[in-house]
Every structure is written in C-alpha cells, then in structure tokens.
Design a protein around this motif. Structure first.
Motif, PDB file in Angstrom:
ATOM      1  N   HIS A   1       6.692  -2.700   8.176  1.00  0.00           N
ATOM      2  CA  HIS A   1       6.305  -1.188   8.534  1.00  0.00           C
ATOM      3  C   HIS A   1       6.464  -0.299   7.089  1.00  0.00           C
ATOM      4  O   HIS A   1       7.146  -0.389   6.176  1.00  0.00           O
ATOM      5  CB  HIS A   1       7.432  -0.518   9.169  1.00  0.00           C
ATOM      6  N   LYS A   2       5.304   0.238   6.944  1.00  0.00           N
ATOM      7  CA  LYS A   2       4.728   1.082   5.629  1.00  0.00           C
ATOM      8  C   LYS A   2       4.658   0.217   4.449  1.00  0.00           C
ATOM      9  O   LYS A   2       4.566   0.653   3.372  1.00  0.00           O
ATOM     10  CB  LYS A   2       6.058   2.031   5.156  1.00  0.00           C
ATOM     11  N   SER A   3       4.465  -1.152   4.675  1.00  0.00           N
ATOM     12  CA  SER A   3       4.295  -1.974   3.483  1.00  0.00           C
ATOM     13  C   SER A   3       2.958  -2.176   2.857  1.00  0.00           C
ATOM     14  O   SER A   3       2.754  -2.709   1.876  1.00  0.00           O
ATOM     15  CB  SER A   3       4.548  -3.429   4.010  1.00  0.00           C
ATOM     16  N   SER A   4       2.005  -1.195   3.520  1.00  0.00           N
ATOM     17  CA  SER A   4       0.368  -1.360   2.852  1.00  0.00           C
ATOM     18  C   SER A   4       0.139   0.188   2.368  1.00  0.00           C
ATOM     19  O   SER A   4      -0.952   0.572   2.247  1.00  0.00           O
ATOM     20  CB  SER A   4      -0.370  -1.725   3.739  1.00  0.00           C
ATOM     21  N   LYS A   5       1.102   1.015   2.325  1.00  0.00           N
ATOM     22  CA  LYS A   5       1.133   2.061   1.991  1.00  0.00           C
ATOM     23  C   LYS A   5       1.688   2.562   0.529  1.00  0.00           C
ATOM     24  O   LYS A   5       3.071   2.624   0.364  1.00  0.00           O
ATOM     25  CB  LYS A   5       1.670   3.165   2.863  1.00  0.00           C
ATOM     26  N   PRO A   6       0.775   2.279  -0.391  1.00  0.00           N
ATOM     27  CA  PRO A   6       1.518   2.286  -1.993  1.00  0.00           C
ATOM     28  C   PRO A   6       2.410   3.477  -2.430  1.00  0.00           C
ATOM     29  O   PRO A   6       3.300   3.409  -2.857  1.00  0.00           O
ATOM     30  CB  PRO A   6       0.288   2.272  -2.697  1.00  0.00           C
ATOM     31  N   SER A   7       1.807   4.529  -1.835  1.00  0.00           N
ATOM     32  CA  SER A   7       2.871   5.947  -2.189  1.00  0.00           C
ATOM     33  C   SER A   7       4.109   5.991  -1.475  1.00  0.00           C
ATOM     34  O   SER A   7       4.762   6.288  -2.364  1.00  0.00           O
ATOM     35  CB  SER A   7       1.816   7.075  -1.655  1.00  0.00           C
ATOM     36  N   PHE A   8       3.936   5.414  -0.307  1.00  0.00           N
ATOM     37  CA  PHE A   8       5.347   5.283   0.403  1.00  0.00           C
ATOM     38  C   PHE A   8       6.285   4.164  -0.509  1.00  0.00           C
ATOM     39  O   PHE A   8       7.501   4.455  -0.745  1.00  0.00           O
ATOM     40  CB  PHE A   8       5.339   4.901   1.782  1.00  0.00           C
ATOM     41  N   LEU A   9       5.809   3.246  -0.794  1.00  0.00           N
ATOM     42  CA  LEU A   9       6.586   2.151  -1.607  1.00  0.00           C
ATOM     43  C   LEU A   9       7.107   2.373  -2.924  1.00  0.00           C
ATOM     44  O   LEU A   9       8.084   2.079  -3.439  1.00  0.00           O
ATOM     45  CB  LEU A   9       5.750   0.740  -1.653  1.00  0.00           C
ATOM     46  N   VAL A  10       6.221   3.449  -3.638  1.00  0.00           N
ATOM     47  CA  VAL A  10       6.595   3.817  -4.946  1.00  0.00           C
ATOM     48  C   VAL A  10       7.728   4.961  -4.835  1.00  0.00           C
ATOM     49  O   VAL A  10       8.773   4.493  -5.617  1.00  0.00           O
ATOM     50  CB  VAL A  10       5.253   4.503  -5.641  1.00  0.00           C
ATOM     51  N   VAL A  11       7.648   5.689  -3.779  1.00  0.00           N
ATOM     52  CA  VAL A  11       8.888   6.573  -3.557  1.00  0.00           C
ATOM     53  C   VAL A  11      10.286   5.745  -3.259  1.00  0.00           C
ATOM     54  O   VAL A  11      11.366   5.954  -3.615  1.00  0.00           O
ATOM     55  CB  VAL A  11       8.536   7.501  -2.654  1.00  0.00           C
TER      56      VAL A  11
END
Length: 109
Positions: A74-84
């Motif tokens: 979940h949310k693993s392909s969303k770079p902006s989410f991963l950075v935060v």
C-alpha cells in the motif's frame, strides 16, 4: 504485583519499557489504518487522508507503516508518500537515539 515490579526497575528501564509499549501499540494501529485505507481504495470508498497516515508514522507508528507498505504493497508506488514516510522514520530514529544516548545517561545508575 505491578507495584513490586515497578519498584525494582531503574527509571531508565521504565522509560525503555514505556517507549517499547508505545511503539508496539502505535505500530499496530498504524498497520491497521494502512490496511483499512487499502481496503477502502479497492472498494472505491472514502479514503484515509495521507496526512493522517503520516501523523501516525510521526507519533511512533513508523515500523507498522513500513510493514504495511512492504506486506500490503500500500502506497509503495507513490514516491512522494515514501519520501515523507522515510523522513518521518528518520525523525523518529533521531529522537530515539537522543533519548537513548543523551537523556537516559543523565539519570545515571
């Protein structure tokens, strides 16, 4: 029984136990919040705001968040989410390091 156990512990040990329990509870709650959001996404239902998920990471649930990201994808392909998420994790680890190596030694033995 609990009073006897608490009386035999050093204040530093009590702090470590409290942080550990808090982290476990926050991580479990965060994992299930991610799972609930993933389920809502699949069902095209109302989603949990990202800022709420990040707030859960910031209050100590970052291990549960990473477990959800890795296991549930979940949310693993969303770079902006991963950075935060990464920054929230680093912030938590810095705070834990400061508590461990700066604050707790001040109590002495």
């Amino acid at each position: 029984m609990m009073t006897v156990l608490a009386a035999s512990l050093d204040p530093r040990e009590i702090v470590v136990i409290c942080i550990t329990i808090w982290s476990l509870i926050a991580s479990l709650y965060t994992f299930f919040a991610f799972a609930r959001d993933k389920r809502a996404a699949r069902r095209h239902r109302r989603r949990t705001p990202e800022r709420h998920l990040h707030a859960l990471e910031l209050i100590g649930g970052f291990p549960g968040a990473w477990l959800a990201i890795l296991v549930l994808r979940h949310k693993s392909s969303k770079p902006s989410f991963l950075v935060v998420s990464f920054l929230a994790s680093v912030g938590n680890l810095i705070i834990l390091g400061l508590i461990t190596f700066v604050v707790l030694p001040l109590f002495g033995s």
